[in-house]
Design a protein around this motif. Sequence first.
Motif, PDB file in Angstrom:
ATOM      1  N   ILE A  36       0.661  -1.237  -0.046  1.00 60.78           N
ATOM      2  CA  ILE A  36       0.126   0.073   0.142  1.00 60.78           C
ATOM      3  C   ILE A  36       0.841   1.127  -0.050  1.00 60.78           C
ATOM      4  O   ILE A  36       1.849   1.361   1.029  1.00 60.78           O
ATOM      5  N   GLU A  37       0.778   2.110  -0.863  1.00 61.43           N
ATOM      6  CA  GLU A  37       1.469   3.351  -0.934  1.00 61.43           C
ATOM      7  C   GLU A  37       1.145   4.095   0.168  1.00 61.43           C
ATOM      8  O   GLU A  37       0.111   4.112   0.798  1.00 61.43           O
ATOM      9  N   LEU A  38       1.966   5.243   0.438  1.00 64.34           N
ATOM     10  CA  LEU A  38       1.829   5.736   1.742  1.00 64.34           C
ATOM     11  C   LEU A  38       0.556   6.813   1.583  1.00 64.34           C
ATOM     12  O   LEU A  38       0.562   7.465   0.461  1.00 64.34           O
ATOM     13  N   TYR A  39      -0.167   7.038   2.390  1.00 63.93           N
ATOM     14  CA  TYR A  39      -1.346   7.613   2.489  1.00 63.93           C
ATOM     15  C   TYR A  39      -2.568   7.157   1.440  1.00 63.93           C
ATOM     16  O   TYR A  39      -3.487   7.639   1.411  1.00 63.93           O
ATOM     17  N   GLU A  40      -2.234   5.811   1.078  1.00 62.03           N
ATOM     18  CA  GLU A  40      -3.136   5.248  -0.037  1.00 62.03           C
ATOM     19  C   GLU A  40      -4.077   4.357   1.029  1.00 62.03           C
ATOM     20  O   GLU A  40      -3.905   3.833   1.855  1.00 62.03           O
ATOM     21  N   THR A  41      -5.487   4.117   0.582  1.00 64.46           N
ATOM     22  CA  THR A  41      -6.415   3.524   1.199  1.00 64.46           C
ATOM     23  C   THR A  41      -6.969   2.110   0.372  1.00 64.46           C
ATOM     24  O   THR A  41      -7.074   2.619  -1.117  1.00 64.46           O
ATOM     25  N   ASN A  91     -11.466  -0.674   1.373  1.00 63.04           N
ATOM     26  CA  ASN A  91     -12.329   0.091   1.665  1.00 63.04           C
ATOM     27  C   ASN A  91     -13.664  -0.370   1.863  1.00 63.04           C
ATOM     28  O   ASN A  91     -14.371  -0.747   0.881  1.00 63.04           O
ATOM     29  N   ASN A  92     -14.459  -0.417   3.093  1.00 59.99           N
ATOM     30  CA  ASN A  92     -15.688  -0.915   3.250  1.00 59.99           C
ATOM     31  C   ASN A  92     -16.430   0.080   4.289  1.00 59.99           C
ATOM     32  O   ASN A  92     -15.602   0.852   5.032  1.00 59.99           O
ATOM     33  N   PRO A  93     -17.532  -0.220   4.892  1.00 60.51           N
ATOM     34  CA  PRO A  93     -18.265   0.747   5.736  1.00 60.51           C
ATOM     35  C   PRO A  93     -17.576   0.652   7.374  1.00 60.51           C
ATOM     36  O   PRO A  93     -17.912   1.168   8.116  1.00 60.51           O
ATOM     37  N   VAL A  94     -17.022  -0.664   7.371  1.00 63.17           N
ATOM     38  CA  VAL A  94     -16.197  -0.941   8.716  1.00 63.17           C
ATOM     39  C   VAL A  94     -14.972  -0.755   8.929  1.00 63.17           C
ATOM     40  O   VAL A  94     -14.536   0.118   9.932  1.00 63.17           O
ATOM     41  N   LEU A  95     -14.170  -0.995   8.310  1.00 59.49           N
ATOM     42  CA  LEU A  95     -12.611  -0.910   8.195  1.00 59.49           C
ATOM     43  C   LEU A  95     -11.965  -0.927   7.110  1.00 59.49           C
ATOM     44  O   LEU A  95     -12.396  -1.424   5.877  1.00 59.49           O
ATOM     45  N   LEU A 119      -7.928  -0.147   5.076  1.00 54.18           N
ATOM     46  CA  LEU A 119      -6.497  -0.200   5.375  1.00 54.18           C
ATOM     47  C   LEU A 119      -5.844   1.145   4.699  1.00 54.18           C
ATOM     48  O   LEU A 119      -6.033   1.543   3.435  1.00 54.18           O
ATOM     49  N   THR A 120      -5.122   1.974   5.420  1.00 48.89           N
ATOM     50  CA  THR A 120      -4.656   3.246   5.232  1.00 48.89           C
ATOM     51  C   THR A 120      -3.257   3.314   5.694  1.00 48.89           C
ATOM     52  O   THR A 120      -2.992   3.427   6.869  1.00 48.89           O
ATOM     53  N   HIS A 121      -2.206   3.367   4.801  1.00 52.21           N
ATOM     54  CA  HIS A 121      -0.961   3.406   5.126  1.00 52.21           C
ATOM     55  C   HIS A 121      -0.480   4.856   5.526  1.00 52.21           C
ATOM     56  O   HIS A 121      -0.385   5.841   4.628  1.00 52.21           O
ATOM     57  N   ILE A 122       0.060   4.918   6.778  1.00 49.55           N
ATOM     58  CA  ILE A 122       0.361   6.178   7.271  1.00 49.55           C
ATOM     59  C   ILE A 122       1.613   6.081   8.014  1.00 49.55           C
ATOM     60  O   ILE A 122       2.138   4.860   8.659  1.00 49.55           O
ATOM     61  N   ARG A 123       2.340   6.992   8.392  1.00 50.44           N
ATOM     62  CA  ARG A 123       3.620   7.100   9.281  1.00 50.44           C
ATOM     63  C   ARG A 123       3.332   8.047  10.462  1.00 50.44           C
ATOM     64  O   ARG A 123       2.690   9.239  10.308  1.00 50.44           O
ATOM     65  N   ASP A 173       1.261   2.921  10.679  1.00 45.91           N
ATOM     66  CA  ASP A 173      -0.302   2.521  11.000  1.00 45.91           C
ATOM     67  C   ASP A 173      -0.871   2.036  10.030  1.00 45.91           C
ATOM     68  O   ASP A 173      -0.504   2.744   8.686  1.00 45.91           O
ATOM     69  N   MET A 174      -2.133   1.367   9.923  1.00 37.72           N
ATOM     70  CA  MET A 174      -2.775   1.138   8.830  1.00 37.72           C
ATOM     71  C   MET A 174      -4.357   0.819   8.983  1.00 37.72           C
ATOM     72  O   MET A 174      -5.084   0.965   8.085  1.00 37.72           O
ATOM     73  N   PHE A 175      -4.748   0.453  10.203  1.00 39.55           N
ATOM     74  CA  PHE A 175      -6.141  -0.022  10.415  1.00 39.55           C
ATOM     75  C   PHE A 175      -7.087   1.388  10.465  1.00 39.55           C
ATOM     76  O   PHE A 175      -6.683   2.139  11.643  1.00 39.55           O
ATOM     77  N   GLN A 176      -8.201   1.777  10.023  1.00 39.48           N
ATOM     78  CA  GLN A 176      -8.797   2.724   9.850  1.00 39.48           C
ATOM     79  C   GLN A 176     -10.248   2.327  10.130  1.00 39.48           C
ATOM     80  O   GLN A 176     -10.842   1.937   9.125  1.00 39.48           O
ATOM     81  N   VAL A 177     -10.540   2.737  11.032  1.00 40.29           N
ATOM     82  CA  VAL A 177     -12.386   2.541  11.215  1.00 40.29           C
ATOM     83  C   VAL A 177     -13.082   3.590  10.470  1.00 40.29           C
ATOM     84  O   VAL A 177     -12.856   4.589  10.690  1.00 40.29           O
TER      85      VAL A 177
END
Length: 151
Positions: free
Chosen positions: A25-30, A33-37, A39-43, A110-114
């Motif tokens: 996953i590229e940096l800042y790419e999501t 993507n679904n209504p629950v969780l 993955l977004t790659h951040i530092r 970090d990667m998990f986005q609620v």
Amino acid sequence: MLYIIVAFLSVLADQIIKWWTVSHIELYETTFNNPVLSLTHIRNNGAAWSILEGKMWFFIIVTLIALTILPYILYKNKDQTKWLTIGLSLIIGGTIGNFIDRVRLGYVVDMFQVEFFNFPIFNFADVSLVIGVVCIFIYILFFEDKKKEEI
């Protein structure tokens, strides 16, 4: 031995997930993507919610202190209920997982986005830390007083 395995598996899962995230996953790419969780790659250069951002020396010192004290507490309480010992093992594993990133990279991956409410993006080490703290709270609420009564 169980506690070392729990901590080790927590670190291993965290590092594998972080490696996969950085590799796919590229940096800042999501993705995913679904209504629950998603993955977004951040530092993350700070702690939870990016507090104390850029104070890496502080996190390294606090982590070294924690990794001196927590195993000692675990050893001294190894015969206590699993709520306490597994909780401490998960906290140690989560602490080591994020510590590896801070020392190796200078930030935490970090990667998990609620998606269903606004919450900071987090990683598996953070999940281990939170579950570990919940286990210790359960121990304090339901088991600690029983041990004191036995004494």
